[in-house]
Enzyme design. Structure first.
Site, PDB file in Angstrom:
ATOM      1  N   ASP A   1     106.468  54.734  67.861  1.00 34.01           N
ATOM      2  CA  ASP A   1     105.502  54.054  67.022  1.00 34.01           C
ATOM      3  C   ASP A   1     105.718  54.526  65.583  1.00 34.01           C
ATOM      4  OD1 ASP A   1     103.344  53.129  65.603  1.00 34.01           O
ATOM      5  OD2 ASP A   1     101.841  53.692  67.097  1.00 34.01           O
TER       6      ASP A   1
ATOM      7  N   LYS B   1     101.639  48.289  59.104  1.00 32.59           N
ATOM      8  CA  LYS B   1     101.211  48.803  57.807  1.00 32.59           C
ATOM      9  C   LYS B   1     102.079  48.297  56.642  1.00 32.59           C
ATOM     10  CE  LYS B   1      98.167  52.388  59.278  1.00 32.59           C
ATOM     11  NZ  LYS B   1      98.248  53.029  60.572  1.00 32.59           N
TER      12      LYS B   1
ATOM     13  N   PHE C   1      97.834  58.789  67.709  1.00 30.72           N
ATOM     14  CA  PHE C   1      97.041  57.650  67.259  1.00 30.72           C
ATOM     15  C   PHE C   1      97.910  56.407  67.325  1.00 30.72           C
ATOM     16  CE2 PHE C   1      95.423  54.449  64.415  1.00 30.72           C
ATOM     17  CZ  PHE C   1      94.085  54.425  64.753  1.00 30.72           C
TER      18      PHE C   1
HETATM   19  C1  LIG Z   1      97.583  52.687  61.849  1.00 31.64           C
HETATM   20  C2  LIG Z   1      98.365  52.943  63.074  1.00 31.64           C
HETATM   21  C3  LIG Z   1      98.287  52.075  64.184  1.00 31.64           C
HETATM   22  C4  LIG Z   1      97.317  50.928  64.245  1.00 31.64           C
HETATM   23  O1  LIG Z   1      97.519  49.969  63.260  1.00 31.64           O
HETATM   24  P1  LIG Z   1      96.354  48.901  62.944  1.00 31.64           P
HETATM   25  O2  LIG Z   1      97.001  47.945  61.993  1.00 31.64           O
HETATM   26  O3  LIG Z   1      95.211  49.656  62.344  1.00 31.64           O
HETATM   27  O4  LIG Z   1      95.983  48.274  64.239  1.00 31.64           O
HETATM   28  C5  LIG Z   1      99.101  52.341  65.271  1.00 31.64           C
HETATM   29  N1  LIG Z   1      99.948  53.387  65.278  1.00 31.64           N
HETATM   30  C6  LIG Z   1     100.045  54.240  64.236  1.00 31.64           C
HETATM   31  C7  LIG Z   1     100.998  55.374  64.300  1.00 31.64           C
HETATM   32  C8  LIG Z   1      99.240  54.058  63.116  1.00 31.64           C
HETATM   33  O5  LIG Z   1      99.309  54.928  62.102  1.00 31.64           O
END
Ligand SMILES: *Cc1c(COP(=O)(O)O)cnc(C)c1O
Length: 407
Positions: free
Chosen positions: A223, A252, A138
């Protein structure tokens, strides 16, 4: 107006199906709904609220900055951006920062800069750059990012899709090696797959990936939007494996649960390929966001929150293992204060149903898929509150086991 009561038409697009809880205020790891009912927040905004709701330190940083200057656009400088960059790169042991807003934008930015590095430095064939990603990952919701999603719900009907991605099984170093060719510019992985249910690669995967990327002249992008900033007991989850990626995406918790603040941090020689005008964002690096980000970095600088995540994580692990041993969970995957748990299939309970039952008992969490739920309370949670959450979980699962005759 018609006297007959009519059902209200929905006004919010139905791309979420929240639990039947309407929160009106929150403090620390507790939230209160419009009926005055209190709940322990064990999701913490998918880790955006690592430092809890209504955090006084973050609130002060925001209110101080609010009355000074919030946004100047990047057409001018302000006095928060350079210090934020210096402090965040020092915290993450990196050389340069690109500020953005949402996580998806940080991932998009990393993809763009990796491609640019591929064409300008590695000299891959024009328009042929490829990036290797993992199944069940994700990384966000943009059209390019969903182009390499393996989740049909997230992807279907949003095509045509962006080409240039190769999907391999998560944690399979041989599959990565096989997928690399002369036009591979980067690998992009979560060090631990969050949305997928806190899924960890084999311990030797990240070190092997680092070595492979060096051998093949491929950028290693991790990420850490969900895994980073203290959640796993480390500033970055990849520190567990002792590796330094070339680029890291953060988001986040970087905005303290107050503002969307994201960034790409990493190698100067790569990020400095972004020349004026070649990338940007109206709100990226705004003064208010930088002030929050600086306060977040300052809290992480002490190591206190990473230590809390490690120590409370031991309790979380032990308590979940008891429930596994009782036969009510099929598996519990724990790293720091972060857990993915799979309900024992014989209990006949979906993740959603479990979350509904937990909410009735005053504990909020979120299913990821099927019978898997993710636990990620604020890192500020007390030991008593964590034990309370574990008591509620154990009791709800034991009651279900009794109901289906499996106690
Ligand atoms: C939440 C998340 C995203 C996306 O972040 P948004 O602020 O919702 O665009 C990307 N990568 C990971 C691993 C995430 O948990």
């Amino acid at each position: 107006m018609d006297q007959v009561a009519t059902e209200m038409q929905p006004m919010v697009a139905p791309n979420y199906s929240p639990l039947d809880v309407v929160i009106t205020k929150a403090d620390g790891c507790w939230v209160t709904d419009i009926d005055g009912q209190r709940y322990l927040d064990c999701l913490a905004g998918y880790s955006a609220l690592n430092f809890g709701h209504n955090n006084p330190v973050l609130n002060r940083a925001v209110t101080d900055q609010l009355h000074r200057v919030t946004l100047v656009s990047r057409a001018f400088d302000h006095d928060q951006l350079q210090p934020f960059a210096a402090e965040l790169t020092e915290l993450t042991n990196t050389e340069m920062m690109l500020p953005m807003n949402t996580g998806a934008e940080a991932v998009e930015s990393a993809i763009k800069v990796a491609r640019k590095w591929g064409y300008q430095v590695k000299k891959v064939a024009p328009e042929q750059a490829n990036i290797i990603v993992a199944a069940n990952s994700f990384h966000g919701r943009t059209t390019t990012i969903v182009s390499f999603s393996t989740d049909a719900v997230a992807k279907d009907f949003y095509g045509p899709y962006t080409p240039g991605f190769r999907i391999v099984p998560f944690g399979d170093i041989n599959a990565v090696r096989d997928a690399i060719d002369d036009n591979t510019v980067a690998v992009l992985f979560e060090p631990i797959q969050g949305e997928s249910g806190v899924v960890m690669p084999p311990d030797d995967f990240l070190p092997a990936l680092r070595e492979l990327c060096d051998e093949e002249n491929v950028l290693m992008i991790l990420d850490e939007i969900q895994s980073g900033l203290g959640r796993t007991g480390f500033t970055l989850a990849c520190q567990y494996a002792g590796v330094q990626p070339d680029l890291v995406t953060l988001g986040k918790a970087l905005g303290g649960g107050i503002l969307p603040v994201s960034a790409v941090v990493g190698r100067r020689d790569v990020l400095s390929l972004l020349t004026p005008g070649s990338h940007g964002s109206t709100f990226g690096g705004n003064a208010l966001a930088c002030a929050v980000g600086r306060a977040v970095v300052k809290m992480l600088d002490t190591g206190e929150f990473q230590a809390r995540a490690r120590n409370l994580g031991k309790i979380l692990h032990a308590r979940l293992q008891e429930i596994v041993d009782a036969g009510h969970l099929a598996q519990a995957r724990v790293r720091g204060l972060w857990a993915g748990i799979d309900v024992e299939p014989q209990l006949g309970l979906t993740g959603r149903q479990l979350c509904e039952k937990l909410a009735l008992r005053g504990m909020l969490c979120k299913d990821t898929h099927g019978s898997t739920i993710r636990l990620a309370p604020p890192l500020t949670i007390s030991e008593d509150d964590l034990n309370l959450a574990m008591d509620i979980l154990a009791e709800v699962l034991a009651a279900q086991a009794a109901a289906v005759g499996r106690n």
